[in-house]
Design a protein around this motif. Sequence first.
Motif, short mmCIF file in Angstrom:
data_model
loop_
_atom_site.label_atom_id
_atom_site.label_comp_id
_atom_site.label_asym_id
_atom_site.label_seq_id
_atom_site.Cartn_x
_atom_site.Cartn_y
_atom_site.Cartn_z
N SER A 58 0.74 -1.19 -0.02
CA SER A 58 0.19 0.15 0.12
C SER A 58 0.80 1.26 -0.02
O SER A 58 2.20 1.15 0.02
CB SER A 58 -0.73 0.10 1.23
N GLY A 59 0.36 2.54 -0.14
CA GLY A 59 0.99 3.71 -0.08
C GLY A 59 1.02 4.02 -1.60
O GLY A 59 0.30 3.78 -2.52
N GLY A 115 -1.65 -12.67 4.71
CA GLY A 115 0.06 -12.43 4.33
C GLY A 115 0.21 -11.11 4.99
O GLY A 115 -0.50 -10.29 5.66
N PRO A 116 1.50 -10.67 4.83
CA PRO A 116 2.20 -9.37 5.27
C PRO A 116 1.72 -8.46 4.58
O PRO A 116 1.35 -8.26 3.25
CB PRO A 116 3.65 -9.65 5.33
N ILE A 117 1.55 -7.06 5.02
CA ILE A 117 1.31 -5.87 4.61
C ILE A 117 2.47 -4.91 4.59
O ILE A 117 2.98 -4.76 5.64
CB ILE A 117 0.01 -5.14 5.01
N LEU A 118 2.90 -4.19 3.55
CA LEU A 118 3.91 -3.33 3.47
C LEU A 118 3.22 -1.85 3.13
O LEU A 118 2.77 -1.65 2.06
CB LEU A 118 4.98 -3.66 2.20
N MET A 119 3.68 -0.84 4.01
CA MET A 119 3.12 0.47 3.76
C MET A 119 4.21 1.15 3.65
O MET A 119 5.29 1.60 4.22
CB MET A 119 2.62 0.95 5.17
N GLY A 151 1.31 -7.45 13.93
CA GLY A 151 2.66 -8.35 13.39
C GLY A 151 2.70 -8.70 12.22
O GLY A 151 3.79 -9.20 11.84
N ARG A 152 2.10 -8.59 11.19
CA ARG A 152 2.01 -8.69 9.91
C ARG A 152 2.47 -7.59 9.02
O ARG A 152 2.58 -7.62 7.74
CB ARG A 152 1.08 -9.30 9.26
N VAL A 153 2.33 -6.08 9.93
CA VAL A 153 2.45 -5.04 9.12
C VAL A 153 3.90 -4.57 9.03
O VAL A 153 4.75 -4.60 10.25
CB VAL A 153 1.87 -3.85 9.68
N PHE A 154 4.38 -4.05 7.93
CA PHE A 154 5.82 -3.57 7.76
C PHE A 154 5.88 -2.26 7.18
O PHE A 154 4.81 -1.84 6.26
CB PHE A 154 6.80 -4.62 6.93
N THR A 155 6.69 -1.38 7.50
CA THR A 155 6.72 0.07 7.05
C THR A 155 8.11 0.28 6.41
O THR A 155 9.12 -0.31 6.75
CB THR A 155 6.71 1.12 8.26
N THR A 168 7.58 -3.19 12.75
CA THR A 168 8.76 -3.67 12.19
C THR A 168 9.16 -2.61 10.84
O THR A 168 8.26 -2.57 9.83
CB THR A 168 8.89 -4.97 11.56
N HIS A 169 10.23 -1.86 10.94
CA HIS A 169 10.56 -0.99 9.81
C HIS A 169 11.78 -1.58 8.90
O HIS A 169 12.57 -2.15 9.52
CB HIS A 169 10.84 0.33 10.53
N ILE A 170 11.39 -1.48 7.72
CA ILE A 170 12.56 -2.02 6.59
C ILE A 170 13.22 -0.71 6.47
O ILE A 170 12.52 0.25 5.36
CB ILE A 170 11.84 -2.72 5.59
N GLY A 171 14.36 -0.26 6.79
CA GLY A 171 15.07 0.76 6.42
C GLY A 171 15.97 0.87 5.31
O GLY A 171 16.56 1.74 4.94
N ASN A 172 16.19 -0.31 4.86
CA ASN A 172 17.41 -0.58 3.73
C ASN A 172 16.88 -1.15 2.62
O ASN A 172 17.78 -1.58 1.71
CB ASN A 172 18.60 -1.60 4.33
N GLN A 173 15.45 -1.12 2.36
CA GLN A 173 15.05 -1.63 1.17
C GLN A 173 15.29 -3.13 0.83
O GLN A 173 15.31 -3.69 -0.27
CB GLN A 173 15.39 -0.78 -0.19
N ASP A 174 15.73 -3.87 1.95
CA ASP A 174 15.74 -5.23 1.77
C ASP A 174 14.71 -5.98 2.74
O ASP A 174 14.41 -5.94 3.81
CB ASP A 174 17.08 -5.71 2.70
N PHE A 175 13.55 -6.48 1.66
CA PHE A 175 12.54 -6.84 2.20
C PHE A 175 12.30 -8.53 2.69
O PHE A 175 11.29 -9.04 2.53
CB PHE A 175 11.55 -6.54 0.97
N THR A 176 13.61 -8.99 2.99
CA THR A 176 13.65 -10.38 3.36
C THR A 176 12.55 -10.65 4.65
O THR A 176 12.01 -11.87 4.34
CB THR A 176 15.13 -10.63 3.70
N PRO A 177 12.53 -9.61 5.65
CA PRO A 177 11.52 -10.08 6.49
C PRO A 177 10.05 -10.07 6.20
O PRO A 177 9.28 -10.92 6.52
CB PRO A 177 11.75 -8.91 7.60
N VAL A 178 9.87 -9.16 5.10
CA VAL A 178 8.28 -9.25 4.67
C VAL A 178 8.12 -10.83 3.71
O VAL A 178 7.08 -11.50 3.91
CB VAL A 178 8.13 -8.12 3.67
N ILE A 179 9.29 -11.05 3.08
CA ILE A 179 9.15 -12.39 2.38
C ILE A 179 8.93 -13.42 3.22
O ILE A 179 8.31 -14.35 2.88
CB ILE A 179 10.34 -12.37 1.47
N ALA A 180 9.77 -13.58 4.23
CA ALA A 180 9.67 -14.67 5.36
C ALA A 180 8.41 -14.64 5.99
O ALA A 180 7.72 -15.91 5.96
CB ALA A 180 10.83 -14.58 6.27
#
Length: 550
Positions: A248-249, A310-314, A328-332, A342-354
């Motif tokens: 989303s976003g 599944g997970p959601i990426l904002m 627990g399934r939301v990532f920013t 959980t914030h993904i600050g380096n554009q490595d979306f491995t945690p979202v994929i997992a």
Amino acid sequence: MSMFCYQCEQTSKGLGCTTFSVCGKDETTAVLQDLLVEAVKGISQYARRARGMGAKDRSVDVFCIEALFTTVTNVNFDPARMQAILAEADGVREKAKALYERVCRQAGQPPETVRGPAQTMRASRLPELIRQGEMISILSRQSAVGADLVGLQELLTYGVKGMAAYADHALVLGQEDDSVYAFIHEAMDYLAQDNNTVGDLLGLCLRCGEVNLRVMELLDIANTGAYGHPVPTPVRIEPVQGKAILVSGHDLKDLELLLRQTEGKGINVYTHGEMLPAHGYPKLKAFKHLVGNYGGAWQDQAEEFAAFPGPILMTTNCIQKPQDSYKGRVFTSGLVAWPGVTHIGNQDFTPVIAAAQAAPGFAADGPNKTILVGFGHEAVMGAAPQVIEAVKAGAIKHFFLVGGCDGAKVGRNYYTEFAELVPKDCVVLTLACGKYRFNKLEFGQIGGLPRLLDVGQCNDAYSAIQIAVALAKAFNCGVNDLPLSMVLSWYEQKAVVILLTLLFLGIKNIRLGPSLPAFISPAILNVLVEKFNLMPITTPEQDLKAILKN
């Protein structure tokens, strides 16, 4: 502690949020955001003076647009991150100050003594920070100079915030213009002064609209340069069996990187909200596992995210308070933040994929239902001869631009009812998340074209403007002389700056709703009515009758 915020359309009672923010922002975060805007004013005081002497620092410029974007509605709700950005702002201010003083020394002249926000020593502890924030609040300024002047100050501030958001989107894809940074520093430096006037502020608001036209052009160049010009594309709106990630976003770059990182992993990617137009871009639609759009506009996310398996990426603004059922399934990513998410600050979306691989995904395919997107300015103007002929032949009587931000406030069903009432011999253009009010309805065709043309995100307002300008050129008339009416909805600061751009272009007779901005006082509204005939929406029936009578 006290807060006062009226920067969005849903502000409490149409007046202002005081003890509780409708968007979910708590008092601490609200005050810290006020302080961050004030900090940017201080930075700009030095940056503008340094620029006047030929010196600039790109890192200072970029920090300012990111800081301003951070304070846009529904972006950053995390007070800890806000405090960290404020601390960084002090360092950036010192860098800008040192740059100004250095260039003064080189020129052999004494630096000006800069007063106001540039001299503010930020407290290190939260209670003192809160007290500092209360001293520069909207309420304190209203008591000093009145609601009219403060309302115009906030109109300019919100316009600059919206512009900063669009400039940041363009910057992510490698497009920038130094004149944009220069204007932001000029506007924020002016707001730092204590001798603001109504005339100066009105002039700066229109200049904000002018500069934002360039920003939207940059964003259009950035998006189409990276992903190609959008093409009409049917988008599946029902699920596909298998593991799933929802994005989303507005940030197309984050979507692209996620698509690359999930390729071949058996995970389907869905868009949500303002990501829907991504399906029209050739280089994004080429990813076969970008399978469709799930859900609707941002304000429905609590129910929709809870049901998503599944997970959601904002990726940018639009986040709401996550419910415990899916928090627990939301990532920013980017500038978005919520405490405990959980914030993904380096554009490595491995945690979202997992998280997607661990989640159940959709058990079965849904029905094969689609909606049509991808009518950017290139696609529409590619059919221009067909459109012009249909107008001349009387097959198309009128164009309506019905779009903008969506929201949860009562009254937004107006836009659904209005779109449904538009006569069959008229075309409806739409953009931004307001289209979710009616984009799954059947509008049929006219002159071989769909009657409903989805221009894209709010970020794609440039396309709508280019379509209007091209039609005016084709008919050898001004935009205000076209059989074109704008019926717009607004929610936050990006919508504010788009309105300023339309006003700069001299576009009149815009209908705006579902309510008018709380920061626009009656006296300022009168000016906008007299100059531009800006008007509030009434009822779909009344407005449609008035438009078609002219």
